[in-house]
Design a protein around this motif. Structure first.
Motif, PDB file in Angstrom:
ATOM      1  N   PRO A 267       5.960  -3.776 -11.222  1.00  0.00           N
ATOM      2  CA  PRO A 267       4.648  -4.204 -11.738  1.00  0.00           C
ATOM      3  C   PRO A 267       4.125  -5.475 -11.066  1.00  0.00           C
ATOM      4  O   PRO A 267       2.935  -5.567 -10.746  1.00  0.00           O
ATOM      5  CB  PRO A 267       4.922  -4.432 -13.227  1.00  0.00           C
ATOM      6  N   LYS A 268       5.001  -6.448 -10.822  1.00  0.00           N
ATOM      7  CA  LYS A 268       4.589  -7.682 -10.145  1.00  0.00           C
ATOM      8  C   LYS A 268       4.172  -7.384  -8.711  1.00  0.00           C
ATOM      9  O   LYS A 268       3.194  -7.945  -8.212  1.00  0.00           O
ATOM     10  CB  LYS A 268       5.723  -8.695 -10.165  1.00  0.00           C
ATOM     11  N   VAL A 269       4.928  -6.506  -8.064  1.00  0.00           N
ATOM     12  CA  VAL A 269       4.614  -6.154  -6.678  1.00  0.00           C
ATOM     13  C   VAL A 269       3.251  -5.469  -6.606  1.00  0.00           C
ATOM     14  O   VAL A 269       2.416  -5.793  -5.749  1.00  0.00           O
ATOM     15  CB  VAL A 269       5.717  -5.247  -6.093  1.00  0.00           C
ATOM     16  N   TYR A 270       2.999  -4.537  -7.518  1.00  0.00           N
ATOM     17  CA  TYR A 270       1.721  -3.833  -7.532  1.00  0.00           C
ATOM     18  C   TYR A 270       0.551  -4.798  -7.748  1.00  0.00           C
ATOM     19  O   TYR A 270      -0.498  -4.673  -7.104  1.00  0.00           O
ATOM     20  CB  TYR A 270       1.705  -2.765  -8.624  1.00  0.00           C
ATOM     21  N   ARG A 271       0.732  -5.754  -8.665  1.00  0.00           N
ATOM     22  CA  ARG A 271      -0.340  -6.726  -8.926  1.00  0.00           C
ATOM     23  C   ARG A 271      -0.639  -7.544  -7.676  1.00  0.00           C
ATOM     24  O   ARG A 271      -1.812  -7.794  -7.349  1.00  0.00           O
ATOM     25  CB  ARG A 271       0.042  -7.647 -10.085  1.00  0.00           C
ATOM     26  N   SER A 272       0.412  -7.952  -6.982  1.00  0.00           N
ATOM     27  CA  SER A 272       0.217  -8.765  -5.773  1.00  0.00           C
ATOM     28  C   SER A 272      -0.549  -7.986  -4.712  1.00  0.00           C
ATOM     29  O   SER A 272      -1.451  -8.523  -4.064  1.00  0.00           O
ATOM     30  CB  SER A 272       1.576  -9.200  -5.222  1.00  0.00           C
ATOM     31  N   ILE A 273      -0.174  -6.730  -4.533  1.00  0.00           N
ATOM     32  CA  ILE A 273      -0.837  -5.914  -3.512  1.00  0.00           C
ATOM     33  C   ILE A 273      -2.277  -5.617  -3.908  1.00  0.00           C
ATOM     34  O   ILE A 273      -3.192  -5.642  -3.072  1.00  0.00           O
ATOM     35  CB  ILE A 273      -0.039  -4.614  -3.282  1.00  0.00           C
ATOM     36  N   LYS A 274      -2.504  -5.370  -5.195  1.00  0.00           N
ATOM     37  CA  LYS A 274      -3.867  -5.125  -5.673  1.00  0.00           C
ATOM     38  C   LYS A 274      -4.733  -6.363  -5.468  1.00  0.00           C
ATOM     39  O   LYS A 274      -5.880  -6.273  -5.009  1.00  0.00           O
ATOM     40  CB  LYS A 274      -3.848  -4.750  -7.150  1.00  0.00           C
ATOM     41  N   ASN A 275      -4.169  -7.529  -5.788  1.00  0.00           N
ATOM     42  CA  ASN A 275      -4.923  -8.769  -5.606  1.00  0.00           C
ATOM     43  C   ASN A 275      -5.234  -9.037  -4.134  1.00  0.00           C
ATOM     44  O   ASN A 275      -6.217  -9.713  -3.811  1.00  0.00           O
ATOM     45  CB  ASN A 275      -4.141  -9.946  -6.191  1.00  0.00           C
ATOM     46  N   ALA A 276      -4.389  -8.513  -3.254  1.00  0.00           N
ATOM     47  CA  ALA A 276      -4.628  -8.687  -1.817  1.00  0.00           C
ATOM     48  C   ALA A 276      -5.777  -7.813  -1.330  1.00  0.00           C
ATOM     49  O   ALA A 276      -6.317  -8.046  -0.241  1.00  0.00           O
ATOM     50  CB  ALA A 276      -3.358  -8.368  -1.027  1.00  0.00           C
ATOM     51  N   GLY A 277      -6.143  -6.794  -2.113  1.00  0.00           N
ATOM     52  CA  GLY A 277      -7.262  -5.938  -1.752  1.00  0.00           C
ATOM     53  C   GLY A 277      -6.901  -4.685  -0.982  1.00  0.00           C
ATOM     54  O   GLY A 277      -7.763  -4.079  -0.337  1.00  0.00           O
ATOM     55  N   ALA A 278      -5.637  -4.279  -1.024  1.00  0.00           N
ATOM     56  CA  ALA A 278      -5.229  -3.063  -0.321  1.00  0.00           C
ATOM     57  C   ALA A 278      -5.975  -1.850  -0.869  1.00  0.00           C
ATOM     58  O   ALA A 278      -6.243  -1.758  -2.069  1.00  0.00           O
ATOM     59  CB  ALA A 278      -3.724  -2.859  -0.458  1.00  0.00           C
ATOM     60  N   LEU A 279      -6.286  -0.909   0.005  1.00  0.00           N
ATOM     61  CA  LEU A 279      -7.020   0.288  -0.402  1.00  0.00           C
ATOM     62  C   LEU A 279      -6.098   1.395  -0.895  1.00  0.00           C
ATOM     63  O   LEU A 279      -6.535   2.270  -1.655  1.00  0.00           O
ATOM     64  CB  LEU A 279      -7.861   0.815   0.767  1.00  0.00           C
ATOM     65  N   GLU A 280      -4.860   1.376  -0.449  1.00  0.00           N
ATOM     66  CA  GLU A 280      -3.930   2.446  -0.822  1.00  0.00           C
ATOM     67  C   GLU A 280      -2.522   1.866  -0.910  1.00  0.00           C
ATOM     68  O   GLU A 280      -2.123   1.060  -0.074  1.00  0.00           O
ATOM     69  CB  GLU A 280      -3.967   3.573   0.211  1.00  0.00           C
ATOM     70  N   VAL A 281      -1.785   2.290  -1.943  1.00  0.00           N
ATOM     71  CA  VAL A 281      -0.417   1.833  -2.158  1.00  0.00           C
ATOM     72  C   VAL A 281       0.464   3.050  -2.379  1.00  0.00           C
ATOM     73  O   VAL A 281       0.100   3.958  -3.133  1.00  0.00           O
ATOM     74  CB  VAL A 281      -0.309   0.886  -3.369  1.00  0.00           C
ATOM     75  N   ARG A 282       1.602   3.078  -1.728  1.00  0.00           N
ATOM     76  CA  ARG A 282       2.560   4.168  -1.910  1.00  0.00           C
ATOM     77  C   ARG A 282       3.907   3.598  -2.340  1.00  0.00           C
ATOM     78  O   ARG A 282       4.326   2.550  -1.849  1.00  0.00           O
ATOM     79  CB  ARG A 282       2.760   4.941  -0.599  1.00  0.00           C
ATOM     80  N   THR A 283       4.577   4.315  -3.216  1.00  0.00           N
ATOM     81  CA  THR A 283       5.953   3.981  -3.587  1.00  0.00           C
ATOM     82  C   THR A 283       6.800   5.215  -3.356  1.00  0.00           C
ATOM     83  O   THR A 283       6.494   6.293  -3.873  1.00  0.00           O
ATOM     84  CB  THR A 283       6.053   3.553  -5.057  1.00  0.00           C
ATOM     85  N   VAL A 284       7.838   5.068  -2.558  1.00  0.00           N
ATOM     86  CA  VAL A 284       8.716   6.186  -2.226  1.00  0.00           C
ATOM     87  C   VAL A 284      10.107   5.886  -2.734  1.00  0.00           C
ATOM     88  O   VAL A 284      10.718   4.877  -2.359  1.00  0.00           O
ATOM     89  CB  VAL A 284       8.743   6.440  -0.702  1.00  0.00           C
ATOM     90  N   GLY A 285      10.606   6.757  -3.616  1.00  0.00           N
ATOM     91  CA  GLY A 285      11.940   6.584  -4.156  1.00  0.00           C
ATOM     92  C   GLY A 285      12.994   7.168  -3.235  1.00  0.00           C
ATOM     93  O   GLY A 285      12.776   8.183  -2.575  1.00  0.00           O
ATOM     94  N   MET A 286      14.135   6.514  -3.198  1.00  0.00           N
ATOM     95  CA  MET A 286      15.262   6.976  -2.395  1.00  0.00           C
ATOM     96  C   MET A 286      16.522   6.859  -3.238  1.00  0.00           C
ATOM     97  O   MET A 286      16.640   5.950  -4.056  1.00  0.00           O
ATOM     98  CB  MET A 286      15.407   6.136  -1.120  1.00  0.00           C
ATOM     99  N   ALA A 287      17.448   7.778  -3.057  1.00  0.00           N
ATOM    100  CA  ALA A 287      18.700   7.721  -3.812  1.00  0.00           C
ATOM    101  C   ALA A 287      19.801   8.396  -3.024  1.00  0.00           C
ATOM    102  O   ALA A 287      19.609   9.459  -2.431  1.00  0.00           O
ATOM    103  CB  ALA A 287      18.541   8.408  -5.163  1.00  0.00           C
ATOM    104  N   GLN A 288      20.953   7.739  -3.009  1.00  0.00           N
ATOM    105  CA  GLN A 288      22.151   8.310  -2.409  1.00  0.00           C
ATOM    106  C   GLN A 288      23.271   8.170  -3.436  1.00  0.00           C
ATOM    107  O   GLN A 288      23.747   7.071  -3.700  1.00  0.00           O
ATOM    108  CB  GLN A 288      22.531   7.585  -1.108  1.00  0.00           C
ATOM    109  N   GLY A 289      23.632   9.287  -4.040  1.00  0.00           N
ATOM    110  CA  GLY A 289      24.625   9.244  -5.105  1.00  0.00           C
ATOM    111  C   GLY A 289      24.072   8.514  -6.311  1.00  0.00           C
ATOM    112  O   GLY A 289      22.987   8.822  -6.803  1.00  0.00           O
ATOM    113  N   GLN A 290      24.795   7.493  -6.787  1.00  0.00           N
ATOM    114  CA  GLN A 290      24.358   6.744  -7.957  1.00  0.00           C
ATOM    115  C   GLN A 290      23.396   5.613  -7.603  1.00  0.00           C
ATOM    116  O   GLN A 290      22.797   5.019  -8.496  1.00  0.00           O
ATOM    117  CB  GLN A 290      25.587   6.162  -8.668  1.00  0.00           C
ATOM    118  N   LYS A 291      23.276   5.314  -6.332  1.00  0.00           N
ATOM    119  CA  LYS A 291      22.434   4.196  -5.925  1.00  0.00           C
ATOM    120  C   LYS A 291      20.984   4.643  -5.757  1.00  0.00           C
ATOM    121  O   LYS A 291      20.697   5.584  -5.022  1.00  0.00           O
ATOM    122  CB  LYS A 291      22.939   3.594  -4.608  1.00  0.00           C
TER     123      LYS A 291
END
Length: 320
Positions: A267-291
């Motif tokens: 949530p903090k990261v999204y707010r910072s990027i939104k305040n910067a004025g970015a037009l598009e934001v992507r979040t990509v999840g990654m997982a290997q085993g339990q990590k």
């Protein structure tokens, strides 16, 4: 945010490690390989020297590196996970390039905090032929990364290393007026204090079955100097400053990106990027085993400008 349970399909490190093949590639690894209680070959992942030897063997066997080593105590990255970051970024830049991953040295990538290992240039160049500019604030890490690049002919003309002279800045002082990057990537410091790092280390050691007095053990089995692991305010503040500085170079970078270790920081990261004025934001999840992990990417370019960016990419060097 889609979360994957397996490695990216293009990741070279599918399945279990083949220690027999790795030892053939680098016999020195044999000193660390043991049969675990399940009857499988493995190493003691609590042993930093063993982890470093495994990385060197993987890079030699899978990427053809003649030399790879890092100074004692520096961050030894998990290669398969770092590979996933690179491959998902490749998918991202392919979206507005007719689904085709752009390859070759015309694709310019900025690696923020390359560390002593220079792991992202190795993977990005070997798998896609990309060209890298790598930065760090630590002169020892810079020297190590340069040694790796110079010792491997395939990397010599595909990566350069720059010292970030101002620890207070991320992109300032690195990106030239006429420089353009398709991607930036970063593995930011993820602890806000040495106490937080020690507590997390204690949990990891217990998970490895190495419970006991913390002062008798190294901080983390994969190493790491304070500048690699610690940042006042933690990764959320680091990424906030990254997002703020990204506005200055919004026309010179197609996609900015960074790993985010803690999901609670999103949530903090999204707010910072939104305040910067970015037009598009992507979040990509990654997982290997339990990590589980993820990276966040943002751009100031609309889809039409992204397509134009790809269409005017020349055969080499600076653009547009």
């Amino acid at each position: 945010m889609p979360t994957l349970s397996l490695f990216h399909p293009r990741n070279r490190h599918q399945g279990r490690y083949d220690f027999t093949a790795l030892i053939k590639s680098m016999p020195e690894l044999a000193a660390f390989v043991r049969v675990n209680p399940h009857g499988d070959q493995s190493i003691d992942f609590a042993n930093s020297a063993a982890v470093r030897a495994l990385n060197a063997a993987l890079l030699k066997a899978w990427y053809g590196l003649a030399h790879w080593d890092i100074p004692e105590g520096y961050l030894c990255p998990p290669i398969p996970g770092r590979g996933d970051y690179v491959h998902h970024l490749a998918d991202l830049v392919a979206e507005h390039n007719a689904g085709v991953i752009p390859r070759g040295p015309a694709v310019h990538v900025l690696d923020i905090g390359t560390g002593a290992s220079a792991i992202y240039p190795v993977i990005g160049h070997c798998d896609y032929g990309w060209r890298f500019t790598c930065s760090d604030i630590d002169p020892v890490a810079i020297k190590s990364a340069q040694a790796i690049i110079q010792a491997n002919p395939g990397l010599r003309n595909s990566a350069e290393v720059r010292l970030q002279k101002s620890p207070a800045h991320i992109f300032k002082g690195l990106v030239g007026v006429n420089e353009y990057f398709d991607l930036t990537l970063c593995n930011p410091p993820f602890y806000s204090s040495s106490e937080e790092a020690a507590d997390n280390s204690e949990r990891k050691w217990r998970g490895l079955g190495k419970a006991g007095a913390r002062h008798k053990r190294p901080l983390l089995n994969f190493g790491g100097r304070d500048n690699e692991l610690l940042y006042e305010g933690g990764e959320a503040l680091f990424i906030s400053r990254m997002a703020e500085e990204s506005t200055i170079f919004q026309k010179q970078v197609l996609w900015f990106s960074t790993l985010v270790s803690k999901e609670s920081n999103l949530p903090k990261v999204y707010r910072s990027i939104k305040n910067a004025g970015a037009l598009e934001v992507r979040t990509v999840g990654m997982a290997q085993g339990q990590k589980k992990s993820r990276f966040v990417a943002w751009t100031f370019l609309n889809p039409a400008d992204q397509k134009a960016w790809h269409s005017r990419r020349p055969a080499c060097s600076a653009y547009p």
